[in-house]
Design an enzyme around this catalytic site. Structure first.
Site, short mmCIF file in Angstrom:
data_model
loop_
_atom_site.label_atom_id
_atom_site.label_comp_id
_atom_site.label_asym_id
_atom_site.label_seq_id
_atom_site.Cartn_x
_atom_site.Cartn_y
_atom_site.Cartn_z
N GLY A 39 0.81 -1.21 0.00
CA GLY A 39 0.00 0.00 0.00
C GLY A 39 0.84 1.26 0.00
O GLY A 39 0.54 2.23 -0.72
N LYS A 53 2.03 5.81 13.43
CA LYS A 53 3.19 5.59 12.58
C LYS A 53 3.44 6.81 11.68
O LYS A 53 4.58 7.26 11.52
CB LYS A 53 2.97 4.36 11.72
CG LYS A 53 4.16 3.94 10.89
CD LYS A 53 3.79 2.87 9.89
CE LYS A 53 3.19 1.66 10.56
NZ LYS A 53 2.85 0.62 9.57
N ASN A 67 -12.81 1.47 8.95
CA ASN A 67 -12.70 0.04 9.24
C ASN A 67 -13.28 -0.73 8.07
O ASN A 67 -14.43 -0.49 7.67
CB ASN A 67 -13.46 -0.28 10.53
CG ASN A 67 -13.24 -1.70 10.99
OD1 ASN A 67 -13.11 -2.63 10.19
ND2 ASN A 67 -13.19 -1.89 12.29
N VAL A 68 -12.52 -1.65 7.51
CA VAL A 68 -12.99 -2.38 6.33
C VAL A 68 -14.19 -3.28 6.63
O VAL A 68 -14.84 -3.78 5.71
CB VAL A 68 -11.87 -3.22 5.69
CG1 VAL A 68 -10.79 -2.33 5.12
CG2 VAL A 68 -11.31 -4.22 6.69
N LYS A 111 -7.20 -15.48 0.02
CA LYS A 111 -7.04 -14.64 -1.16
C LYS A 111 -8.02 -15.05 -2.27
O LYS A 111 -8.58 -14.20 -2.97
CB LYS A 111 -5.60 -14.74 -1.67
CG LYS A 111 -4.57 -14.16 -0.73
CD LYS A 111 -4.86 -12.70 -0.44
CE LYS A 111 -3.84 -12.09 0.50
NZ LYS A 111 -4.18 -10.68 0.85
N PRO A 144 -0.35 -10.26 -7.58
CA PRO A 144 1.11 -10.31 -7.53
C PRO A 144 1.62 -11.59 -6.88
O PRO A 144 0.96 -12.20 -6.05
CB PRO A 144 1.48 -9.09 -6.68
CG PRO A 144 0.31 -8.91 -5.78
CD PRO A 144 -0.90 -9.35 -6.56
N LEU A 183 4.90 -13.38 -4.62
CA LEU A 183 5.46 -12.99 -3.33
C LEU A 183 6.17 -11.65 -3.49
O LEU A 183 7.12 -11.53 -4.26
CB LEU A 183 6.45 -14.06 -2.85
CG LEU A 183 7.20 -13.74 -1.56
CD1 LEU A 183 6.24 -13.66 -0.38
CD2 LEU A 183 8.28 -14.78 -1.31
#
Length: 372
Positions: free
Chosen positions: A66, A92, A113-114, A220, A243, A245
């Protein structure tokens, strides 16, 4: 869906994010808090129309992928709204000490919040596009991704896309999935003359993932399918990026939990030619390039990888970078005339064709990241 980290780990991550911002722009993020409601910024009337057309929201913007997507969007001239889920994420950014007048224009924050449709709608309102890079990770900081977490991630994906559909301003969504949603398929006979191609048309078998306790892969797969179901029959343009790894400078510290979870079943992927890596910068560029082409020909799913890991030595190096060790008495499989690696062949020609105007996404050379 943040990860609980130690103070030392958080400090290291903050330093790396600060260094990345200084490297790519000489400034950092400007933040605005709104106590859960969408952050608002005052723009001059003559700037409003153009700014709205270039305003996007990124979930999970402080994660490894992200953060790279946010940085790439800024380089492409977008205004970015960072949807943060936890106080830790906001702290952060505060510790980076790059707010206010000296902060980088074009970024502000909102708490969302998702799992909360209302906060998602408020976060997305006023944005024309959404990049959903947030994903559920193990709160213990290790690879204990569970079956329950897989279900939660699928539910979160559904809620995010539904929020995009309900938000009038949102037209496009780029959803970060994983190559793991494509590669776990039922076995084929070994006497095939040619390898089976694994591309965007392939989906991992949920029952196979379940039976082998591949919960991260299952999550996923379920999440991406949930996203497509939620977008079906609506005006929302959805694209999913799958994507491999994700690696890059500092990925051991910045991305340990998803990386370790990704490697569950890695010996099988290595033997079948399905273990691949993708540099985080190229993954981020692919996100933005696909988004920009969604008004034209871009659509559906895209696989992104830089290199297929074929040699045991490469796999061992990858494990070292993550601080992992091969199980005692178990050596990685080696090549041989009857090796199963030739049974499958990864293909990302679809993304390569889209990226070819500026940059290829596929490179043959594997450049191991230094062990840190």
């Amino acid at each position: 869906m943040g990860v609980l980290r130690s103070t030392q780990s958080l400090e290291a991550e903050v330093e790396e994010m600060r260094a990345a911002l200084l490297l790519h722009g000489g400034a950092g993020f400007g933040a605005r808090r709104s106590g859960g409601a969408a952050a608002k910024r005052v723009a001059r009337p003559e700037e409003a129309a153009g700014a709205e057309a270039r305003t996007v929201c990124v979930t999970g913007g402080t994660s490894f992928v992200g953060f790279a997507v946010v940085d790439r969007l800024l380089r492409h001239g977008y205004n970015v709204r960072l949807a943060l889920e936890t106080q830790e994420d906001l702290d952060k950014l505060r510790e980076m000490e790059m707010f206010g007048e000296n902060g980088r224009d074009g970024v502000w924050t909102v708490m969302a919040n998702v799992m909360d449709p209302v906060s998602l709608h408020e976060a997305f309102d006023g944005c024309v596009g959404v990049f959903h890079t947030s994903s559920l990770v193990d709160p213990g900081g290790i690879s204990g991704y569970t079956k329950h977490m897989a279900r939660l991630e699928a539910k979160a994906a559904e809620l995010v896309v539904e929020a995009c559909v309900r938000t009038e301003s949102v037209r496009k969504c780029v959803f970060t999935s994983s190559l793991l949603a494509c590669v776990w398929r039922q076995n084929y006979t070994r006497d095939r003359r040619f390898p089976t191609t694994i591309d965007e048309n392939c989906w991992s078998d949920e029952s196979l993932c379940y039976d082998n306790k591949l919960w991260f892969s299952l999550g996923k797969t379920m999440a991406e399918k949930a996203a497509w179901r939620a977008a079906r029959g609506t005006d929302l343009k959805l694209v999913t990026m799958c994507p491999a790894l994700v690696t890059g400078p500092g990925f051991r510290r910045r991305n340990p939990t998803p990386s370790i979870a990704y490697l569950k079943g890695a010996h099988t992927m290595l033997a079948e030619g399905l273990l691949a890596t993708a540099n985080v910068e190229r993954v981020a560029e692919a996100h933005v390039r696909v988004y920009e082409e969604m008004n034209g020909t871009a659509g559906g799913r895209y696989i992104c990888y830089d290199h297929v890991v074929r040699r045991p030595e490469e796999f061992a190096e990858l494990q070292l970078q993550l601080g992992l060790r091969a199980p005692a008495g178990r050596a990685p499989p080696t090549s041989g005339p009857d090796d199963r690696a030739a049974r499958f062949e990864l293909c990302n020609r679809k993304l390569t064709a889209l990226m070819s105007a500026r940059r290829r996404c596929t490179y043959d050379a594997y450049l191991p990241e230094p062990y840190e």
